[in-house]
Write an enzyme that holds these catalytic residues in place. Sequence first.
Site, PDB file in Angstrom:
ATOM      1  N   GLU A   1      -0.857   7.041 -11.904  1.00  0.00           N
ATOM      2  CA  GLU A   1      -1.759   6.560 -13.004  1.00  0.00           C
ATOM      3  C   GLU A   1      -1.312   5.061 -13.346  1.00  0.00           C
ATOM      4  O   GLU A   1      -1.328   4.619 -14.213  1.00  0.00           O
ATOM      5  CB  GLU A   1      -1.287   7.258 -14.396  1.00  0.00           C
TER       6      GLU A   1
ATOM      7  N   THR B   1      -7.289   7.873  -5.020  1.00  0.00           N
ATOM      8  CA  THR B   1      -6.486   7.304  -4.181  1.00  0.00           C
ATOM      9  C   THR B   1      -6.804   7.641  -2.650  1.00  0.00           C
ATOM     10  O   THR B   1      -7.102   8.545  -2.354  1.00  0.00           O
ATOM     11  CB  THR B   1      -4.881   7.529  -4.156  1.00  0.00           C
ATOM     12  N   GLU B   2      -6.762   6.721  -1.656  1.00  0.00           N
ATOM     13  CA  GLU B   2      -7.029   6.746  -0.396  1.00  0.00           C
ATOM     14  C   GLU B   2      -5.663   6.127   0.364  1.00  0.00           C
ATOM     15  O   GLU B   2      -4.933   5.581  -0.014  1.00  0.00           O
ATOM     16  CB  GLU B   2      -8.071   6.145   0.053  1.00  0.00           C
TER      17      GLU B   2
ATOM     18  N   TYR C   1      -8.733  14.915  -9.251  1.00  0.00           N
ATOM     19  CA  TYR C   1      -9.155  13.811  -9.319  1.00  0.00           C
ATOM     20  C   TYR C   1      -9.043  12.822  -7.967  1.00  0.00           C
ATOM     21  O   TYR C   1      -8.188  12.822  -7.731  1.00  0.00           O
ATOM     22  CB  TYR C   1      -8.351  12.957 -10.584  1.00  0.00           C
TER      23      TYR C   1
HETATM   24  C1  LIG Z   1       2.808  13.216  -6.359  1.00  0.00           C
HETATM   25  C2  LIG Z   1       1.577  12.397  -6.516  1.00  0.00           C
HETATM   26  C3  LIG Z   1       0.387  12.677  -7.345  1.00  0.00           C
HETATM   27  C4  LIG Z   1      -0.526  11.901  -7.277  1.00  0.00           C
HETATM   28  N1  LIG Z   1      -1.818  12.524  -7.905  1.00  0.00           N
HETATM   29  C5  LIG Z   1      -3.068  11.634  -7.716  1.00  0.00           C
HETATM   30  C6  LIG Z   1      -4.479  12.264  -8.094  1.00  0.00           C
HETATM   31  O1  LIG Z   1      -4.440  13.464  -8.556  1.00  0.00           O
HETATM   32  N2  LIG Z   1      -5.337  11.618  -7.923  1.00  0.00           N
HETATM   33  C7  LIG Z   1      -5.415  10.284  -7.370  1.00  0.00           C
HETATM   34  O2  LIG Z   1      -6.384   9.499  -7.223  1.00  0.00           O
HETATM   35  N3  LIG Z   1      -4.344   9.752  -7.165  1.00  0.00           N
HETATM   36  C8  LIG Z   1      -3.121  10.576  -7.075  1.00  0.00           C
HETATM   37  N4  LIG Z   1      -1.813   9.800  -6.635  1.00  0.00           N
HETATM   38  C9  LIG Z   1      -1.708   8.403  -6.240  1.00  0.00           C
HETATM   39  C10 LIG Z   1      -1.066   7.293  -7.193  1.00  0.00           C
HETATM   40  O3  LIG Z   1      -1.935   7.305  -8.095  1.00  0.00           O
HETATM   41  C11 LIG Z   1      -0.883   6.276  -6.225  1.00  0.00           C
HETATM   42  O4  LIG Z   1       0.215   6.667  -5.214  1.00  0.00           O
HETATM   43  C12 LIG Z   1      -0.395   4.888  -7.029  1.00  0.00           C
HETATM   44  O5  LIG Z   1      -1.547   4.585  -7.537  1.00  0.00           O
HETATM   45  C13 LIG Z   1       0.265   3.956  -6.050  1.00  0.00           C
HETATM   46  O6  LIG Z   1      -0.432   3.666  -5.028  1.00  0.00           O
HETATM   47  P1  LIG Z   1       0.067   3.583  -3.574  1.00  0.00           P
HETATM   48  O7  LIG Z   1       0.876   4.813  -3.474  1.00  0.00           O
HETATM   49  O8  LIG Z   1      -1.096   3.401  -2.849  1.00  0.00           O
HETATM   50  O9  LIG Z   1       1.211   2.492  -3.728  1.00  0.00           O
HETATM   51  P2  LIG Z   1       0.852   0.960  -3.586  1.00  0.00           P
HETATM   52  O10 LIG Z   1      -0.213   0.656  -4.257  1.00  0.00           O
HETATM   53  O11 LIG Z   1       0.747   0.686  -1.947  1.00  0.00           O
HETATM   54  O12 LIG Z   1       2.112   0.332  -3.809  1.00  0.00           O
HETATM   55  C14 LIG Z   1       3.382   0.269  -3.132  1.00  0.00           C
HETATM   56  C15 LIG Z   1       4.289  -0.624  -4.186  1.00  0.00           C
HETATM   57  O13 LIG Z   1       3.865  -1.979  -4.107  1.00  0.00           O
HETATM   58  C16 LIG Z   1       3.714  -2.176  -5.361  1.00  0.00           C
HETATM   59  N5  LIG Z   1       2.478  -3.083  -5.830  1.00  0.00           N
HETATM   60  C17 LIG Z   1       1.029  -2.561  -5.497  1.00  0.00           C
HETATM   61  N6  LIG Z   1       0.377  -3.746  -5.624  1.00  0.00           N
HETATM   62  C18 LIG Z   1       0.897  -4.602  -5.965  1.00  0.00           C
HETATM   63  C19 LIG Z   1       0.522  -6.012  -6.341  1.00  0.00           C
HETATM   64  N7  LIG Z   1      -0.703  -6.442  -6.530  1.00  0.00           N
HETATM   65  N8  LIG Z   1       1.653  -6.825  -6.653  1.00  0.00           N
HETATM   66  C20 LIG Z   1       2.977  -6.499  -6.893  1.00  0.00           C
HETATM   67  N9  LIG Z   1       3.405  -5.160  -6.174  1.00  0.00           N
HETATM   68  C21 LIG Z   1       2.269  -4.364  -5.927  1.00  0.00           C
HETATM   69  C22 LIG Z   1       3.516  -0.928  -6.191  1.00  0.00           C
HETATM   70  O14 LIG Z   1       4.119  -1.138  -7.694  1.00  0.00           O
HETATM   71  C23 LIG Z   1       4.557  -0.174  -5.525  1.00  0.00           C
HETATM   72  O15 LIG Z   1       5.901  -0.427  -5.792  1.00  0.00           O
HETATM   73  C24 LIG Z   1      -0.600  10.622  -6.821  1.00  0.00           C
HETATM   74  C25 LIG Z   1       0.397  10.200  -5.905  1.00  0.00           C
HETATM   75  C26 LIG Z   1       1.555  11.040  -5.923  1.00  0.00           C
HETATM   76  C27 LIG Z   1       2.799  10.809  -5.142  1.00  0.00           C
END
Ligand SMILES: Cc1cc2nc3c(=O)[nH]c(=O)nc-3n(C[C@H](O)[C@H](O)[C@H](O)COP(=O)(O)OP(=O)(O)OC[C@H]3O[C@@H](n4cnc5c(N)ncnc54)[C@H](O)[C@@H]3O)c2cc1C
Length: 562
Positions: A367, A127-128, A124
Site C-alpha cells: 500500500e 503491481t507488476e 487486487y
Molecule cells: C506480501 C505482499 C503482498 C502484496 N499484495 C499486493 C496486492 O494485493 N496487490 C498489489 O497490487 N500489490 C501487492 N503488493 C505489492 C506492493 O504494493 C509493492 O511491493 C510495493 O508497492 C512496492 O513496489 P515494489 O515491490 O515494486 O518496490 P519498488 O517500487 O521497486 O521499490 C523498491 C525500493 O525503492 C524505493 N523507491 C521506489 N520508488 C522510489 C522513488 N521514486 N524514489 C526513491 N525511492 C523509491 C521504495 O521505497 C523501496 O524501498 C504486495 C507485496 C507484497 C510483498
Amino acid sequence: MITKKTLQLSLKSLRDFAKKRLPDEELIALDERDECPEDIVRYMSNPDKLGIQLLFIPEEYGGMGGSTFDVYLICEQMARIDLGVATSLFATFLGSDPITFGATPEQKKKWLGRIADEGILFAYGATEPDAGSDLGALKTTADRVEKDGKIVGYKINGSKQWISNGGIADVYTILANTPAGPSWFIVEKGVKGFAHDKPEDKHGIRLSNTAALALNDVYVDADRLVGGVEGQGLLQAQMVFGYTRVMVAAFGLGAGWSALDRAIPYSTKRIQAGTPLSEKQGYTHKLIVPNVVHLEAARSYIEETAQRIDAGEGNLNTEGAIAKYMATEAGHAAADASIQALGGYGYTHEYMVEKISRDVRITRIYEGTSEIMEMTISRDRWQFHLKTRGQYYHEMGKDLEVLDARNPVVGAGTAALAAHALAEVMERARVGRLTRYQHILFRLGQLIAYTECAGSLARRAALAAEGELHEKADERFDATALATLARIFAREAALKVAEEGLQWVCGSGGVSDSDVAAFEAALGSPAIHRAQEGLIADMDYIADVLYSRVAKHEEAAALVGA
Ligand SMILES: Cc1cc2nc3c(=O)[nH]c(=O)nc-3n(C[C@H](O)[C@H](O)[C@H](O)COP(=O)(O)OP(=O)(O)OC[C@H]3O[C@@H](n4cnc5c(N)ncnc54)[C@H](O)[C@@H]3O)c2cc1C
C-alpha cells in the site's frame, strides 16, 4: 450505521473465534508450513458465519456500512490476531474498492452484492514485475474487441506480481492499459488464459497467499470495465488511498501492540539481578515506553483522519499517508523491541514476537512503501507551505498555542514549538531550493509527519480530558496518561525537527556559516531544549500505567510533594 454495541460485539466475536481456531500453536504451525488457512479466511468471510466483510460493504448492497472508524478498529483487531489472515481479508476489501468507488450502479449491485451474500474472495491486481511504486509504468494491456463498430469486450495480456489472495481469490480486479489509459477490469477465476503461480515463499505474513498472475489473451465482456469508461484506473485507485492507508496503519498499530502486550507481562515475571525486568528503567524506558508513545501518537492520527473521512472531508490521501507511515514504522519498531525485551526467548518461534516482527515488516512496503509515503507527505505539504507563503505550520503552531492556553498539560505548547521550527526549516529549504535534493524532500516528509502527530496527540489528550473523544475511540489510556504520552511525544518531535532540520539545511548548503546562529535562534532551539524538562518523570509515569503501578506512583509523588 453501526452502533458502538454492535461494533464491540463484532470485535468480541473476532477475538473469541481467534482464541478457538487460531491459538498460538496453530499460528506457529501454519507459519512454519507456510500455509494460508483458506478455510478460515472463507469462514470469516461467510455471511452466515463471521461475515467480517459485511462491515466493509455499504448497506445498500447488503453490508453493514461500517464507517472508516469502525473499519480501523476491525483492522486493528484482525492484525492483533494474525497479519497474514488480516491481509487475506483486507485483499477482498482492497480488490473491491475500485468497484465501490468507481463502478456503475449495476456493477456495484452485482459484485458488492456477491461479496455480501456469498462471501466471495477478491484480489487486487495492480503491481507488476516492473511496476511497483510507479504504477504508471504498468505494461499489462487491455485491447478493445469490437463488433459492428461497437466495443463488446477486451483482451487482457500481461502479468501481475505479489498479489494477495492471488492463488485463492474468486474474482480479481486487474489494472490494465486501454487505449485511453489505465483501467480496472473484473476478471473471474478460471477464465481461459488466466493463471496464477505458486504461492511466494515470504519473510512474513506466511498465512496469507501471495502469488503472481499471468494473463494471456484473457477475454472479458465490456461490462467488466469498472465504471464503463476507459482511463479512470489511476484516479479510481487514488480515490481510496486515504481510506485504505488508514487501514494498513491500523495493521501496524495492531501488530505493534500485540507484540508489546506479550513483552509487558513477560517483563513482570522475568527476574534478572534480583528484580523483575519491569522494574528496571534501562529496560522499560528503552524497549517499552517509547514504542507505546509512538504507537499512540500514530493512533491519534489514525482516529482523527478516520473521523474526518467519515465527516465527509474527502479522500485525505496525505493524512492517510501520515497515518500509515507513522503507525507502520512504530509497529515494526515495537515488534523488534519486543524481541529484544524477551531476550533469547524472543528470538525463538514459540514466543510469537519474532513472527509478529516478520509479519508487520510488510506494512512498511505494501500500500505504498514508507519512502513513497515520505514523498507523498512532503510534496503535498510543500504546496501548502508555498501557497501560504510559509505560514502553514506557523498557523498550526498558533492553533496549538491556543490549545495550550486551554489545557497546559497536553504538550500542545511543545508541539507548537515543533510546528514553528518546521515552518522555519521549510522556509530555509525554499530559499535555498533544497528540495532539489530528493533526500531533503523525503526527510521533510518525516519531520512533517512527526509534527502533525504531535499536534494530533495533544488534541486527543485535551478531548479526553473534556470527555469529548469519539464514542468508539480506544480507551486503553485515561486522560492523564494521554496527556503524559502527548508531552513525551511533543518533546521528541520538537527536538527532532530542530536538530534534524538544522542538520539537513546545513548539510545541503542551505545556510551560510555566519547565518547558522540566526537559524538556530529562529528554530527556537533553546525553548525546545528547555521543554525536555520532566521527560524522565513522564516516562516513569507511563511505565507505572503500563505495569498497573499508578497508585504507587501517586503515593510516591505525594510523599515528594510533602
Ligand atoms: C506480501 C505482499 C503482498 C502484496 N499484495 C499486493 C496486492 O494485493 N496487490 C498489489 O497490487 N500489490 C501487492 N503488493 C505489492 C506492493 O504494493 C509493492 O511491493 C510495493 O508497492 C512496492 O513496489 P515494489 O515491490 O515494486 O518496490 P519498488 O517500487 O521497486 O521499490 C523498491 C525500493 O525503492 C524505493 N523507491 C521506489 N520508488 C522510489 C522513488 N521514486 N524514489 C526513491 N525511492 C523509491 C521504495 O521505497 C523501496 O524501498 C504486495 C507485496 C507484497 C510483498
